[in-house]
Write an enzyme that holds these catalytic residues in place. Structure first.
Site, PDB file in Angstrom:
ATOM      1  N   SER A 193      -5.908  -8.713   0.096  1.00 17.81           N
ATOM      2  CA  SER A 193      -6.691  -7.483   0.193  1.00 17.81           C
ATOM      3  C   SER A 193      -6.221  -6.491  -0.844  1.00 17.81           C
ATOM      4  O   SER A 193      -5.103  -6.557  -1.343  1.00 17.81           O
ATOM      5  CB  SER A 193      -6.514  -6.886   1.576  1.00 17.81           C
ATOM      6  OG  SER A 193      -5.162  -6.487   1.725  1.00 17.81           O
ATOM      7  N   LYS A 194      -7.110  -5.556  -1.122  1.00 16.00           N
ATOM      8  CA  LYS A 194      -6.818  -4.498  -2.081  1.00 16.00           C
ATOM      9  C   LYS A 194      -5.591  -3.702  -1.677  1.00 16.00           C
ATOM     10  O   LYS A 194      -4.874  -3.217  -2.526  1.00 16.00           O
ATOM     11  CB  LYS A 194      -8.007  -3.532  -2.125  1.00 16.00           C
ATOM     12  CG  LYS A 194      -9.015  -3.865  -3.192  1.00 16.00           C
ATOM     13  CD  LYS A 194      -9.978  -2.716  -3.331  1.00 16.00           C
ATOM     14  CE  LYS A 194     -11.245  -3.218  -3.991  1.00 16.00           C
ATOM     15  NZ  LYS A 194     -12.324  -2.284  -4.002  1.00 16.00           N
ATOM     16  N   ARG A 195      -5.406  -3.571  -0.357  1.00 18.04           N
ATOM     17  CA  ARG A 195      -4.323  -2.720   0.113  1.00 18.04           C
ATOM     18  C   ARG A 195      -2.951  -3.195  -0.368  1.00 18.04           C
ATOM     19  O   ARG A 195      -2.051  -2.416  -0.560  1.00 18.04           O
ATOM     20  CB  ARG A 195      -4.339  -2.619   1.641  1.00 18.04           C
ATOM     21  CG  ARG A 195      -4.820  -1.279   2.127  1.00 18.04           C
ATOM     22  CD  ARG A 195      -4.988  -1.266   3.620  1.00 18.04           C
ATOM     23  NE  ARG A 195      -5.947  -2.298   4.021  1.00 18.04           N
ATOM     24  CZ  ARG A 195      -5.723  -3.154   5.011  1.00 18.04           C
ATOM     25  NH1 ARG A 195      -4.589  -3.127   5.661  1.00 18.04           N
ATOM     26  NH2 ARG A 195      -6.637  -4.053   5.328  1.00 18.04           N
ATOM     27  N   GLY A 255      -2.313  -4.865  -3.206  1.00 15.06           N
ATOM     28  CA  GLY A 255      -2.211  -5.093  -4.654  1.00 15.06           C
ATOM     29  C   GLY A 255      -3.592  -5.195  -5.262  1.00 15.06           C
ATOM     30  O   GLY A 255      -4.596  -4.979  -4.591  1.00 15.06           O
TER      31      GLY A 255
END
Ligand code: GLU
Length: 491
Positions: free
Chosen positions: A256-258, A260
């Site tokens: 997920s974006k969270r 990286g």
């Protein structure tokens, strides 16, 4: 099989950026096709009007081009099976939706959003395992349908799924996977705006484009039974399916974006080489059966097989990507790295300075073994681009002794005598001086490094001296002598 040579496709929906998972899907399709002398097609799945993003397609194509994956057919290349944008293929989808309706395998549904909402709420209350449409409109008579159509009522087209049946998928990676149609909703095929959903468009295009193998992420596995039903209802030969493992964060959650970056563009901006990113992504779920980790594209093509793709999720390990980036840098020649360094310099605070190619090449040579990114040459060895402003205090304390100034004066005298010195000349002069004074050469090397660079480590000292040159070396020693003495007096 429809075609002896495989034809595969990468079919992204343009969301604004290319996800690393998307790059992996594109890459595996490419490697598989090229390994078998087949073809890879780029098809843009842009039928979801609500998700339209300005410039997304251009960006996607640009990023794919950068990665080195070359498509045999697609929006840029053209080909015999175009158009390659689904938004330009609406007639095909309507044709086959009509065919399905006439065969009783699909039907028009005129239910209002309010009715559907109520239905959903009722099913939720009953805690049914699967929220499903109740086939209400399947019971409309032909006359009723005609009347609604002439009254201009809005409708969608739904797949007519027969409950109580088993749909089997033979997946190259996952083996046989079975789904019970009791759990499959009467999927919308054509939306009320006349656009197809992913399912219909995807199957129609894979058939018309003669796709032999569908290689895509595991998140599409649950859609596959609906696709299989469509192939069966339309009487078409099914492609081979291969669903690639999920990409996971180091804590095993879904990437997920969270935790990286997920956009290929972000990695590109950060200075990762395409060769390193391709190498890294290739290993997210595949290995050749040995410990080899360093690959160039050619070798990946030669060694790749779907049979060696794992079922288990693949962990995205950024340290490995960094290591690979350094390795790929080391496999590049100084000449290849030169334009990259110049580009980095253009974006640095040294943009206005002028450096000759020869100078930059010798800097690259000195740093080649010590960097992870090209820009490390500027950041780690800034002293090739400006004089040090400060001297690392710890190193001063450790290396700048009382006798240092006297020794450096003598060294400058020796260096001053050299004419057009080579690296070896500097070395001879320094070692000769140490010997004649009966001291270890370290008593010269460490303070000189500090004077030239301000820090305690870097490339070989004689490389450093030689690259900076005699005049600059002497000048920097002089400056250090005045500054470091000064700072000691203040203490
Ligand atoms: N358009 C889908 C996507 O965005 C394609 C999935 C597939 O390959 O079937 O990934």
């Amino acid at each position: 099989m429809i075609n002896p040579k495989p034809r595969v496709r990468f079919a992204p929906s343009p969301t604004g950026y290319l996800h690393v998972g998307g790059l992996r899907t594109a890459l595996y399709n490419y490697l598989f096709a090229k390994n078998k002398g087949g073809e890879i097609i780029l098809r843009i799945e842009d039928t979801d009007r609500s998700r339209y993003v300005e410039g997304a397609v251009e960006n996607l194509i640009e990023t794919l081009n950068w990665s080195g994956i070359k498509f045999d057919e697609g929006p840029e290349t053209g080909g015999d099976y175009g158009p390659y944008f689904q938004s330009e293929r609406l007639d095909f989808y309507h044709k086959y939706a009509d065919e399905l309706i006439s065969k009783g395998k699909a039907y028009r549904c005129f239910c209002s959003p309010e009715r559907l909402q109520k239905l959903r709420e009722e099913q939720q209350k009953l805690k049914l395992p699967q929220i499903k449409y109740d086939k209400h409109c399947l019971n409309l008579t032909e006359e009723e349908v005609e009347a609604k159509l002439s009254a201009g009522e809005k409708y969608v087209v739904r797949l007519n799924v027969q409950p109580g049946q088993i749909v089997k998928i033979d997946d190259v990676i996952r083996g046989t996977v079975e789904f019970n149609t009791d759990n499959i909703d009467d999927q919308i095929l054509i939306k009320s705006d006349g656009f197809p959903t992913y399912h219909l468009a995807n199957v129609v295009d894979d058939h018309l484009m003669k796709i032999t193998h569908v290689i895509r992420g595991e998140e599409w596995l649950s859609s596959t039974p609906k696709h299989i039903l469509l192939y069966e209802f339309l009487g078409w030969e099914k492609p081979v399916f291969a669903h690639l493992p999920l990409l996971l964060n180091p804590d095993k959650s879904k990437l997920s974006k969270r935790q990286g970056d997920v956009a290929v563009e972000d990695y590109r901006k950060k200075g990762y080489l395409k060769e390193a990113l391709i190498n890294f992504v290739a290993l997210l779920g595949w290995n050749a059966g040995d410990d080899q980790e360093f690959y160039q594209m050619d070798e990946l093509i030669e060694k790749f097989s779907l049979e060696r793709v794992n079922k288990a999720g693949a962990v995205f390990n950024i340290e490995k990507l960094n290591w690979l980036n350094g390795e790929h840098i080391r496999h590049k020649s100084v000449d290849e790295l030169l334009p990259m360094l110049k580009e980095e310099l253009k974006n640095s605070k040294y943009a206005e300075n002028q450096y000759s190619d020869d100078y930059l090449k010798s800097v690259i040579e000195a740093m080649h073994e010590r960097i992870t990114f090209v820009r490390d040459i500027i950041e780690k060895s800034f002293y090739f681009f400006e004089r040090p402003q400060n001297y690392d205090e710890k190193i001063v304390k450790k290396r700048w002794k009382e006798d240092t100034p006297g020794l450096l004066e003598k060294l400058m005298e020796e260096f001053g005598k050299l004419e057009n010195p080579s690296k070896e000349d500097f070395e001879k002069a320094m070692r000769g001086l140490a010997e004649s004074l009966g001291i270890g050469v370290g008593k010269l090397i460490h303070p000189v490094r500090l004077a030239l660079s301000g820090v305690g480590q870097g490339p070989g000292i004689f490389d450093l001296i030689h690259i900076l040159g005699k005049e600059e070396t002497i000048e920097r020693i002089k400056i250090a002598l005045s500054k470091i003495k000064h700072s000691q007096e203040e203490n």
